[in-house]
Design a protein around this motif. Structure first.
Motif, PDB file in Angstrom:
ATOM      1  N   ILE A 156       0.692  -1.039  -0.056  1.00  0.00           N
ATOM      2  CA  ILE A 156       0.100  -0.022  -0.055  1.00  0.00           C
ATOM      3  C   ILE A 156       0.896   1.326  -0.068  1.00  0.00           C
ATOM      4  O   ILE A 156       1.682   1.522   0.861  1.00  0.00           O
ATOM      5  N   ARG A 157       0.620   2.018  -0.887  1.00  0.00           N
ATOM      6  CA  ARG A 157       1.494   3.346  -1.233  1.00  0.00           C
ATOM      7  C   ARG A 157       3.243   3.116  -1.163  1.00  0.00           C
ATOM      8  O   ARG A 157       3.796   3.905  -0.796  1.00  0.00           O
ATOM      9  N   VAL A 158       3.631   1.929  -1.601  1.00  0.00           N
ATOM     10  CA  VAL A 158       4.909   1.739  -1.677  1.00  0.00           C
ATOM     11  C   VAL A 158       5.234   1.141  -3.033  1.00  0.00           C
ATOM     12  O   VAL A 158       4.570   0.198  -3.611  1.00  0.00           O
ATOM     13  N   TYR A 159       6.193   1.939  -3.663  1.00  0.00           N
ATOM     14  CA  TYR A 159       6.317   1.751  -5.319  1.00  0.00           C
ATOM     15  C   TYR A 159       7.762   1.308  -5.557  1.00  0.00           C
ATOM     16  O   TYR A 159       8.694   1.627  -4.648  1.00  0.00           O
ATOM     17  N   ALA A 160       7.910   0.653  -6.806  1.00  0.00           N
ATOM     18  CA  ALA A 160       9.172   0.370  -7.225  1.00  0.00           C
ATOM     19  C   ALA A 160       9.323   0.550  -8.757  1.00  0.00           C
ATOM     20  O   ALA A 160       8.249   0.385  -9.491  1.00  0.00           O
ATOM     21  N   ALA A 161      10.446   0.642  -9.196  1.00  0.00           N
ATOM     22  CA  ALA A 161      10.606   0.760 -10.501  1.00  0.00           C
ATOM     23  C   ALA A 161      10.624  -0.719 -11.211  1.00  0.00           C
ATOM     24  O   ALA A 161      11.068  -1.725 -10.464  1.00  0.00           O
ATOM     25  N   ASN A 162      10.156  -0.731 -12.338  1.00  0.00           N
ATOM     26  CA  ASN A 162      10.402  -2.159 -13.204  1.00  0.00           C
ATOM     27  C   ASN A 162      11.200  -1.553 -14.591  1.00  0.00           C
ATOM     28  O   ASN A 162      11.462  -0.293 -14.554  1.00  0.00           O
ATOM     29  N   ALA A 163      11.197  -2.548 -15.649  1.00  0.00           N
ATOM     30  CA  ALA A 163      11.923  -2.257 -16.761  1.00  0.00           C
ATOM     31  C   ALA A 163      11.333  -1.110 -17.345  1.00  0.00           C
ATOM     32  O   ALA A 163      12.107  -0.391 -18.146  1.00  0.00           O
ATOM     33  N   MET A 164       9.924  -0.895 -17.307  1.00  0.00           N
ATOM     34  CA  MET A 164       9.158  -0.078 -17.976  1.00  0.00           C
ATOM     35  C   MET A 164       9.441   1.529 -17.363  1.00  0.00           C
ATOM     36  O   MET A 164       9.612   2.656 -18.023  1.00  0.00           O
ATOM     37  N   THR A 165       9.498   1.392 -16.041  1.00  0.00           N
ATOM     38  CA  THR A 165       9.961   2.591 -15.165  1.00  0.00           C
ATOM     39  C   THR A 165      11.310   3.119 -15.772  1.00  0.00           C
ATOM     40  O   THR A 165      11.253   4.322 -16.050  1.00  0.00           O
ATOM     41  N   ARG A 166      12.174   2.215 -15.805  1.00  0.00           N
ATOM     42  CA  ARG A 166      13.439   2.567 -16.249  1.00  0.00           C
ATOM     43  C   ARG A 166      13.623   2.889 -17.469  1.00  0.00           C
ATOM     44  O   ARG A 166      14.047   4.240 -17.908  1.00  0.00           O
TER      45      ARG A 166
END
Ligand code: SAM
Length: 419
Positions: free
Chosen positions: A142-152
């Motif tokens: 909940i309200r914790v996000y991380a990068a994936n390949a698309m974010t990068r």
């Protein structure tokens, strides 16, 4: 199979198709197999989707690109990529928030405590929720996000420019398209100065004329072009350059091997030069003078200012290469452009190599079909089918020697000669 209402039999068959296609892709990593798997996955999703949900999704579909666009302004992709781990929205980096929008956001984030959600905080969360659903970021908790390949990927300048072009330039045009087509009898515009872009901008000038009045916009456009091509194989990776261009080159003093016609900032010729650095003959990139001004290219590549609608200045070259140029223009303008090669190309020697997406007559892929709409909106141009290219080239005094298709999804090369 019924395509009305999916029943369990349809879904099982679609699942089978998907398993077979993904199995093939896992086995040989061929990109064409990946596309077949993607197509099967889309068919499965369509079968599972209820019509009224699909209509709702379509009606709200601009929300996704607008959230991606806002995320660029908010540096969301950069922030998650740089953090390289989990980011709790409550601990969103302060320095980054300074670049977000205004002091107001800073203020809001400063006063956030564990139970209070301010309006800005809520607002960013509303953006991130859409991004997570669309696969642009990972919603870890909940309200914790991380990068994936698309974010990068979305934190690179090329991806940002592609998105900005699609959203800032094309979206306002798409919004006016139904009105424009109603007024114009629902027809493909035949003249490049009477299209949707001109209707919305209230001008007769082309997008190019307006774009190139502003240096910053022009630079951004070429970052966008580079972004579209980045990480993709190029024609020289698969096209028989040696047999088709280099062999048979008449190596006389001043002889020109390859002209990149309307080649922009020389991206493709640079790649060609890097791979074929020892070949004889001159390499020339042509474009409008304002595009070439101040441009630095590798030694061995020359610049030639020109206009597509005036006589081709480089005579008797072995090959004239045109990439993503004719799709920017309506048929009538393409015909005028092709006429400029008359008296320039040496019969039986000079080749015209046109690199473009070729639309399938049936079952066209989404990316080229959407690209066709971009061309329509921005330039009155279009992506064309094989038969359309044949008609256009024949009517302009050329004969198609061969359609060369790449061994992966992408643009084909149309090899043509003066007839
Ligand atoms: C879509 S870009 C393609 C550029 C390059 N071939 C590539 O693939 O990156 C089209 C190019 O056509 C050029 N162009 C537009 N109108 C032109 C004109 N009237 N004369 C010469 N070049 C023109 C633009 O400057 C731009 O570089």
């Amino acid at each position: 199979m019924s395509f009305e209402i999916p029943n369990i039999g349809d879904i099982e068959e679609l699942l089978d198709q998907l398993c077979r296609a993904t199995g093939n892709f896992k086995q040989d990593h061929n990109d064409l197999e990946r596309i077949a798997a993607l197509k099967a996955a889309r068919r499965l999703v369509q079968a599972l989707e209820k019509p009224y949900d699909m209509a709702l999704m379509t009606g709200s579909s601009p929300v996704q690109p607008l959230c991606v666009r806002i995320a660029i302004d908010l540096d969301i992709f950069k922030t998650l990529t740089e953090r390289d781990g989990l980011v709790n929205l409550r601990n969103w980096p302060r320095s980054r928030t300074r670049t977000l929008c205004s002091q107001v956001i800073m203020l809001h984030l400063n006063i956030v405590d564990s139970c209070t959600l301010t309006s800005t905080f809520l607002w960013i969360e509303r953006v991130l929720r859409i991004l997570a659903g669309a696969g642009y970021v990972v919603e870890y908790d909940i309200r914790v996000y991380a990068a994936n390949a698309m974010t990068r990927y979305m934190s690179t300048p090329g991806a940002v420019a592609v998105l900005k072009f699609g959203f800032d330039v094309c979206m306002p045009l798409y919004a006016k398209a139904p009105e424009y087509f109603r007024e114009n009898g629902f027809q493909t515009p035949l003249e490049s100065n009477k299209g949707l872009f001109q209707y919305v901008e209230k001008t007769e000038e082309s997008m190019w004329s307006l774009l190139f009045k502003n240096q910053e916009n022009m630079d951004e456009f070429y970052v966008h072009m580079t972004g579209r091509k980045a990480n993709r194989p190029t024609w020289i990776d698969w096209f028989p350059v040696q047999e088709c261009i280099i062999d048979g080159f008449e190596d006389q003093e001043g002889g020109v091997l390859l002209v990149d016609v309307a080649g922009g900032r020389g991206y493709d010729l640079e790649i060609f030069h890097a791979k074929f650095s020892d070949v004889p003959g001159r390499l020339i990139v042509e474009d409008l003078p304002q595009v070439l001004e101040g441009m630095t290219l590798s030694p061995g590549i020359e610049c030639q200012p020109f206009d597509l609608f005036e006589a081709q200045p480089v005579k008797g070259a072995r090959a004239y290469y045109m990439k993503f140029v004719l799709h920017d223009w309506a048929d009538r303008q393409c015909h005028q452009i092709l006429q400029q090669f008359k008296g320039t190309m040496k019969k039986g020697y000079s080749k015209l190599l046109i690199e473009e997406v070729i639309l399938a007559d049936k079952d066209a892929e989404p990316i080229p079909s959407l690209g066709d709409w971009m061309m329509l909106a921005v330039h009155c141009g279009m992506e064309r089918t094989r038969s359309h290219w044949e008609r256009l080239l024949t009517a302009s005094g050329f004969q198609v020697v061969k359609f060369w298709d790449p061994p992966y999804p992408g643009q084909s090369i149309i090899e043509a000669e003066v007839s």
